[in-house]
Design a protein around this motif. Structure first.
Motif, PDB file in Angstrom:
ATOM      1  N   ALA A  31      43.438 -43.266   5.129  1.00  6.02           N
ATOM      2  CA  ALA A  31      43.935 -42.163   4.301  1.00  6.02           C
ATOM      3  C   ALA A  31      43.415 -40.837   4.843  1.00  6.02           C
ATOM      4  CB  ALA A  31      43.494 -42.340   2.857  1.00  6.02           C
ATOM      5  N   LEU A  32      44.299 -39.853   4.881  1.00  9.12           N
ATOM      6  CA  LEU A  32      43.927 -38.519   5.352  1.00  9.12           C
ATOM      7  C   LEU A  32      44.552 -37.494   4.425  1.00  9.12           C
ATOM      8  CD1 LEU A  32      43.789 -37.229   8.975  1.00  9.12           C
ATOM      9  CD2 LEU A  32      44.992 -35.885   7.243  1.00  9.12           C
ATOM     10  N   TYR A  33      43.771 -36.476   4.070  1.00  9.53           N
ATOM     11  CA  TYR A  33      44.195 -35.454   3.124  1.00  9.53           C
ATOM     12  C   TYR A  33      44.005 -34.069   3.717  1.00  9.53           C
ATOM     13  CZ  TYR A  33      43.076 -39.327  -0.056  1.00  9.53           C
ATOM     14  OH  TYR A  33      42.997 -40.557  -0.663  1.00  9.53           O
ATOM     15  N   TRP A  34      44.882 -33.170   3.323  1.00 14.30           N
ATOM     16  CA  TRP A  34      44.692 -31.741   3.582  1.00 14.30           C
ATOM     17  C   TRP A  34      44.600 -31.030   2.228  1.00 14.30           C
ATOM     18  CZ3 TRP A  34      43.678 -29.324   8.070  1.00 14.30           C
ATOM     19  CH2 TRP A  34      44.001 -29.962   9.268  1.00 14.30           C
ATOM     20  N   TYR A  35      43.561 -30.189   2.111  1.00 13.44           N
ATOM     21  CA  TYR A  35      43.383 -29.340   0.953  1.00 13.44           C
ATOM     22  C   TYR A  35      43.233 -27.898   1.427  1.00 13.44           C
ATOM     23  CZ  TYR A  35      42.338 -33.351  -2.085  1.00 13.44           C
ATOM     24  OH  TYR A  35      42.404 -34.510  -2.815  1.00 13.44           O
ATOM     25  N   ARG A  36      43.460 -26.975   0.506  1.00 11.35           N
ATOM     26  CA  ARG A  36      43.262 -25.563   0.810  1.00 11.35           C
ATOM     27  C   ARG A  36      42.313 -24.985  -0.233  1.00 11.35           C
ATOM     28  NH1 ARG A  36      48.344 -21.473   1.235  1.00 11.35           N
ATOM     29  NH2 ARG A  36      48.586 -22.000  -0.983  1.00 11.35           N
ATOM     30  N   GLN A  37      41.388 -24.181   0.245  1.00 13.27           N
ATOM     31  CA  GLN A  37      40.424 -23.539  -0.652  1.00 13.27           C
ATOM     32  C   GLN A  37      40.489 -22.044  -0.429  1.00 13.27           C
ATOM     33  OE1 GLN A  37      36.332 -24.690   0.042  1.00 13.27           O
ATOM     34  NE2 GLN A  37      35.716 -24.177  -2.031  1.00 13.27           N
ATOM     35  N   SER A  38      41.006 -21.342  -1.407  1.00 16.51           N
ATOM     36  CA  SER A  38      41.091 -19.889  -1.324  1.00 16.51           C
ATOM     37  C   SER A  38      39.926 -19.276  -2.075  1.00 16.51           C
ATOM     38  CB  SER A  38      42.409 -19.392  -1.926  1.00 16.51           C
ATOM     39  OG  SER A  38      43.505 -20.013  -1.290  1.00 16.51           O
ATOM     40  N   LEU A  39      39.609 -18.034  -1.734  1.00 17.34           N
ATOM     41  CA  LEU A  39      38.476 -17.343  -2.342  1.00 17.34           C
ATOM     42  C   LEU A  39      38.663 -17.306  -3.849  1.00 17.34           C
ATOM     43  CD1 LEU A  39      35.874 -15.804  -1.698  1.00 17.34           C
ATOM     44  CD2 LEU A  39      37.222 -13.705  -1.685  1.00 17.34           C
ATOM     45  N   GLY A  40      37.664 -17.797  -4.569  1.00 14.25           N
ATOM     46  CA  GLY A  40      37.721 -17.777  -6.020  1.00 14.25           C
ATOM     47  C   GLY A  40      38.612 -18.835  -6.643  1.00 14.25           C
TER      48      GLY A  40
END
Lengths: 115, 113
Positions: A31-40
């Protein structure tokens, strides 16, 4: 290596250019995931692969975003015609069978800045 | 759709204070529950997880969390925090038998020496 490896670690690009972000998961993780983390912001799910197939693409924010995974291993996240709101840390993670509750391990992320 | 709520976005404590970070989720079925931590400049790492059994789970660095099914909660606790606990803490939920994790927005914890 022993962990999830992502490259580049930092990328500054001009608005309108395409970027590719690479993820090399832990060996044997299906299993492989992509996530995004934006400021705040929290962690925003983008896409999930089981092997080479992507059963869940629901998180991709627009058709400018695409991802592929070849050989059940390395994955590439491509953002076309980047916009300033794409600036974020893009995190890749991998695990064994996630439905069994196996721990998901994260890479250090690729910091994308669109100027 | 499943959602995860972390009620405290920023928490500032003094060293030796007790900590409790709230986490609630919306899914009514069987879930796996996680707390991840991200120290400054480092990647996300697992703090603790609950799958089944004793609802009080102990993790690394003196952290623990209690799963209260009736409240759909999985709050993180530590009796006495240290300066080194300064980090971003994320609660995450996985539906049993499904794929992926749904994360809360995170709690930024600052410990003042």
């Amino acid at each position: 290596g022993a962990g999830v490896s992502q490259s580049p670690s930092n990328k500054v690009t001009e608005k309108g250019k395409d970027v590719e972000l690479r993820c090399d998961p832990i060996s044997g993780h299906t299993a492989l995931y992509w996530y995004r983390q934006s400021l705040g912001q929290g962690l925003e799910f983008l896409i999930y692969f089981q092997g080479n197939s992507a059963p869940d693409k629901s998180g991709l924010p627009s058709d400018r975003f695409s991802a592929e995974r070849t050989g059940g291993s390395v994955s590439t996240l491509t953002i076309q015609r980047t916009q300033q709101e794409d600036s974020a840390v893009y995190l890749c993670a991998s695990s064994f069978d996630p439905s069994s509750g196996n721990t998901i391990y994260f890479g250090e992320g690729s910091w994308l800045t669109v100027v | 759709a499943q959602s995860v709520s972390q009620h405290n976005h920023h928490v500032i404590l003094s060293e030796a204070a007790s900590l409790e970070l709230g986490c609630n989720y919306s899914y009514g079925g069987t879930v796996n529950l996680f707390w991840y931590v991200q120290y400054p400049g480092q990647h996300l790492q697992l703090l603790l997880k609950y799958f089944s059994g004793d609802p009080l789970v102990k993790g690394i660095k003196g952290f623990e969390a209690e799963f209260i099914k009736s409240k759909f909660s999985f709050n993180l606790r530590k009796p006495s925090v240290q300066w080194s606990d300064t980090a971003e803490y994320f609660c995450a939920v996985n539906e049993r038998g499904a794929d992926g994790l749904t994360f809360g927005k995170g709690t930024h914890l600052i410990i003042q020496p």
